[in-house]
Design a protein around this motif. Sequence first.
Motif, PDB file in Angstrom:
ATOM      1  N   GLY A  89       0.827  -1.207   0.000  1.00 37.80           N
ATOM      2  CA  GLY A  89       0.000   0.000   0.000  1.00 37.80           C
ATOM      3  C   GLY A  89       0.859   1.254   0.000  1.00 37.80           C
ATOM      4  N   ASP A  90       1.969   1.204  -0.715  1.00 39.28           N
ATOM      5  CA  ASP A  90       2.926   2.317  -0.686  1.00 39.28           C
ATOM      6  C   ASP A  90       3.645   2.401  -2.030  1.00 39.28           C
ATOM      7  N   ASP A  91       3.200   3.360  -2.842  1.00 35.94           N
ATOM      8  CA  ASP A  91       3.789   3.502  -4.178  1.00 35.94           C
ATOM      9  C   ASP A  91       5.183   4.111  -4.143  1.00 35.94           C
ATOM     10  N   SER A  92       5.625   4.531  -2.968  1.00 32.82           N
ATOM     11  CA  SER A  92       6.946   5.174  -2.902  1.00 32.82           C
ATOM     12  C   SER A  92       8.078   4.168  -2.706  1.00 32.82           C
ATOM     13  N   ILE A  93       7.742   2.905  -2.459  1.00 29.02           N
ATOM     14  CA  ILE A  93       8.805   1.893  -2.333  1.00 29.02           C
ATOM     15  C   ILE A  93       9.377   1.614  -3.722  1.00 29.02           C
ATOM     16  N   LYS A  94      10.659   1.838  -3.864  1.00 29.61           N
ATOM     17  CA  LYS A  94      11.289   1.629  -5.167  1.00 29.61           C
ATOM     18  C   LYS A  94      11.869   0.217  -5.223  1.00 29.61           C
ATOM     19  N   VAL A  95      11.522  -0.510  -6.275  1.00 30.78           N
ATOM     20  CA  VAL A  95      11.994  -1.886  -6.426  1.00 30.78           C
ATOM     21  C   VAL A  95      12.604  -2.048  -7.814  1.00 30.78           C
ATOM     22  N   THR A  96      13.801  -2.602  -7.876  1.00 33.61           N
ATOM     23  CA  THR A  96      14.354  -3.003  -9.172  1.00 33.61           C
ATOM     24  C   THR A  96      14.766  -4.463  -9.064  1.00 33.61           C
ATOM     25  N   ALA A  97      14.384  -5.248 -10.074  1.00 39.96           N
ATOM     26  CA  ALA A  97      14.522  -6.703  -9.964  1.00 39.96           C
ATOM     27  C   ALA A  97      15.193  -7.313 -11.186  1.00 39.96           C
ATOM     28  N   THR A  98      15.939  -8.381 -10.942  1.00 38.46           N
ATOM     29  CA  THR A  98      16.427  -9.260 -11.998  1.00 38.46           C
ATOM     30  C   THR A  98      15.971 -10.667 -11.629  1.00 38.46           C
ATOM     31  N   ALA A  99      15.170 -11.267 -12.491  1.00 32.75           N
ATOM     32  CA  ALA A  99      14.602 -12.588 -12.184  1.00 32.75           C
ATOM     33  C   ALA A  99      15.269 -13.655 -13.042  1.00 32.75           C
ATOM     34  N   ALA A 100      15.785 -14.680 -12.389  1.00 35.79           N
ATOM     35  CA  ALA A 100      16.476 -15.748 -13.113  1.00 35.79           C
ATOM     36  C   ALA A 100      15.950 -17.114 -12.684  1.00 35.79           C
ATOM     37  N   ARG A 101      15.920 -18.013 -13.650  1.00 41.58           N
ATOM     38  CA  ARG A 101      15.483 -19.387 -13.389  1.00 41.58           C
ATOM     39  C   ARG A 101      16.719 -20.249 -13.184  1.00 41.58           C
ATOM     40  N   VAL A 102      16.765 -20.986 -12.096  1.00 42.76           N
ATOM     41  CA  VAL A 102      17.899 -21.866 -11.804  1.00 42.76           C
ATOM     42  C   VAL A 102      17.453 -23.326 -11.851  1.00 42.76           C
ATOM     43  N   PRO A 103      18.387 -24.248 -12.056  1.00 44.43           N
ATOM     44  CA  PRO A 103      18.013 -25.667 -12.163  1.00 44.43           C
ATOM     45  C   PRO A 103      17.740 -26.307 -10.799  1.00 44.43           C
ATOM     46  N   VAL A 104      16.683 -25.829 -10.188  1.00 46.95           N
ATOM     47  CA  VAL A 104      16.229 -26.292  -8.871  1.00 46.95           C
ATOM     48  C   VAL A 104      14.763 -26.661  -9.053  1.00 46.95           C
ATOM     49  N   VAL A 105      14.306 -27.717  -8.387  1.00 44.02           N
ATOM     50  CA  VAL A 105      12.925 -28.165  -8.598  1.00 44.02           C
ATOM     51  C   VAL A 105      11.938 -27.353  -7.753  1.00 44.02           C
ATOM     52  N   TYR A 106      12.200 -27.282  -6.444  1.00 45.02           N
ATOM     53  CA  TYR A 106      11.277 -26.582  -5.554  1.00 45.02           C
ATOM     54  C   TYR A 106      11.997 -25.498  -4.770  1.00 45.02           C
ATOM     55  N   GLY A 107      11.352 -24.350  -4.627  1.00 43.31           N
ATOM     56  CA  GLY A 107      11.877 -23.288  -3.773  1.00 43.31           C
ATOM     57  C   GLY A 107      12.519 -22.163  -4.554  1.00 43.31           C
ATOM     58  N   HIS A 108      12.138 -20.943  -4.203  1.00 45.80           N
ATOM     59  CA  HIS A 108      12.766 -19.763  -4.798  1.00 45.80           C
ATOM     60  C   HIS A 108      13.703 -19.145  -3.768  1.00 45.80           C
ATOM     61  N   ALA A 109      14.849 -18.682  -4.216  1.00 48.40           N
ATOM     62  CA  ALA A 109      15.750 -17.912  -3.356  1.00 48.40           C
ATOM     63  C   ALA A 109      15.865 -16.501  -3.928  1.00 48.40           C
ATOM     64  N   GLU A 110      16.157 -15.555  -3.048  1.00 51.52           N
ATOM     65  CA  GLU A 110      16.289 -14.161  -3.480  1.00 51.52           C
ATOM     66  C   GLU A 110      17.412 -13.478  -2.708  1.00 51.52           C
ATOM     67  N   ALA A 111      18.298 -12.832  -3.442  1.00 47.97           N
ATOM     68  CA  ALA A 111      19.300 -11.962  -2.829  1.00 47.97           C
ATOM     69  C   ALA A 111      18.698 -10.562  -2.826  1.00 47.97           C
ATOM     70  N   VAL A 112      18.442 -10.047  -1.624  1.00 46.56           N
ATOM     71  CA  VAL A 112      17.697  -8.798  -1.496  1.00 46.56           C
ATOM     72  C   VAL A 112      18.558  -7.751  -0.789  1.00 46.56           C
ATOM     73  N   ASN A 113      18.730  -6.618  -1.452  1.00 43.86           N
ATOM     74  CA  ASN A 113      19.450  -5.486  -0.865  1.00 43.86           C
ATOM     75  C   ASN A 113      18.437  -4.384  -0.607  1.00 43.86           C
ATOM     76  N   ILE A 114      18.360  -3.921   0.638  1.00 41.98           N
ATOM     77  CA  ILE A 114      17.385  -2.867   0.933  1.00 41.98           C
ATOM     78  C   ILE A 114      18.057  -1.638   1.514  1.00 41.98           C
ATOM     79  N   GLU A 115      17.442  -0.494   1.202  1.00 40.33           N
ATOM     80  CA  GLU A 115      17.839   0.764   1.812  1.00 40.33           C
ATOM     81  C   GLU A 115      16.661   1.189   2.679  1.00 40.33           C
TER      82      GLU A 115
END
Lengths: 334, 334
Positions: free
Chosen positions: A223-249
């Motif tokens: 509920g906040d349009d001021s949060i800035k997000v930039t993303a790079t989405a990649a598919r890895v050879p894993v069957v189940y589960g997503h991982a994310e490297a997240v850097n926040i300010e």
Amino acid sequence: MKKYNVAVVGATGAVGREMLKILEERDFPFDNLKLLASERSEGKKLTCKGEEYVVEATTPESFEGVDIALFSAGGGVSKKFAPEAAKRGAVVVDNSSAWRMDPEAPLVVPEVNPEDIFKHKGIIANPNCSTIQMVAALKPIYDKVGIDRIVVSTYQAVSGTGKAAIDELRDQAKAILASEKAESNVYPYQIAFNVLPHIDIFFDDGYTKEEMKMVNETQKIMGDDSIKVTATAARVPVVYGHAEAVNIETKEKLTVSEAKELLDNAPGVRVVDKPEELAYPMQIDAESTDDVLVGRIREDNTIEKGLNLWIVANNLRKGAALNTIQIAERLIEG
Amino acid sequence: MKKYNVAVVGATGAVGREMLKILEERDFPFDNLKLLASERSEGKKLTCKGEEYVVEATTPESFEGVDIALFSAGGGVSKKFAPEAAKRGAVVVDNSSAWRMDPEAPLVVPEVNPEDIFKHKGIIANPNCSTIQMVAALKPIYDKVGIDRIVVSTYQAVSGTGKAAIDELRDQAKAILASEKAESNVYPYQIAFNVLPHIDIFFDDGYTKEEMKMVNETQKIMGDDSIKVTATAARVPVVYGHAEAVNIETKEKLTVSEAKELLDNAPGVRVVDKPEELAYPMQIDAESTDDVLVGRIREDNTIEKGLNLWIVANNLRKGAALNTIQIAERLIEG
């Protein structure tokens, strides 16, 4: 206790089957259960809570008398049938991307914005898998110190694409290990022993739809349009589960120990962060948990108020079926 | 043309063997070639430019008469023998981490800081694989508009760990595909069908040594301590090639088309970025190239002057053996 007439649309798919497991595990209070799918799956038999159900082809009339319709059959099916279900009095919780950015449809992660559930006009949207786990982990931090900007890189499992992609990864891996040629049908290129920086379609500015989902859905859920997000989405050879490297300010400074304490007390989140014991979140551990796992929490000293985190969850459960059913549970709790 | 007496230390390892291939491919002007390794490998036979060489055990005296000694046998061997080689008049180009941050040893990527080669005092260090490909791709951008901050997430192949890790990935994948138990010996956890957010040892602040290499080596190679780098390094179940999701904040604005043009003209860099044709860098394509592949170039509109890039290279070649030999080539060019 009141019981509900529930329909699962797309019951034979990877997420649909996960939904049946979760309805059973959590003893969801249904009276009648209707399993719907495409005509191709008509007559298939699936069980839930020990009962066998015959899959029916989805028609507008399928939703007569249904209280809650859980959809996971792709955007086209949702576009066509969710309004039909809503018109007949059902509340739809839709796992496709069809209604997520519709201003009339709440987009909900129960740990983040449960209050939005009750603003529905018949359709509630379940966010994209990669967004759900990120916002579930970041919400406690957002509430405490605010978040200005998120830079996220994803490591997403093939099960997000569906059962055919799981088979393709396994078949390709088998072929390559036997020094045979790997065939690609689901993905444009080999996914076994490779990474594809490409999920969903490309837009003109070079971003993929998956990446823009993470931008737009995060803002809508928070509920906040001021949060800035930039993303790079990649598919890895894993069957189940997503991982994310997240850097926040963040807006105010948050130390690593404060972040760990916040996350330790957050619902649906589990901190796995003891580097000295080599404890960090991994996708193989997400297979058997409903929690969003957060670890590798580090201060980012390149900015004044920065943190790095590694966020992992089961994309079929918290990222899809579980979140959908948690929305339905909150809905009936009222 | 002058010819040189060359020694390869660690000749039987994954990078050592790659060095022999590259010495042959590039017709490196050696007169005598000495293959050195541990006592365990003594007597093994390897070929280069059609000649067979018998591997000798490394001793200080091995370096008598050697002009150029290419080391890739781990930090311990380099610490012990590189000074012995230098003392005997050889110039060492060392692929381990032993000398990289030594103020007396230049740390070189020939496309980035070739001038540093000639400041050596007997030992020149080859950077970490994940740093090499990043700085090679970012240098043209740095030169044109300056870079303030880099946020990087890596997707690194197991071959960076060595041959045993390649075997472990393959063995684990075979076991899992046959529904058998996967054994982990090289890595602390299963790497097949999984991602490990853990490369090299952990420091007290939660960062790994691999992540800090990307911070410190980038600053040293660029000769600019003001470049801020924050990294998350992850191992993916890929055999060859590292990928990196790189977010940069530049000092002056650079558009996507300007960035593409800069990179198109950069030595050792190849732009692979036609999303409309599904052309983007992938690790399977890095197996057969010496170029650093750059694609998914996008403006990051969350900041005024930001770009996202996806950078892929062959970690054993440009990330190790090739860069080492390119340093030696520049050295003899003078």
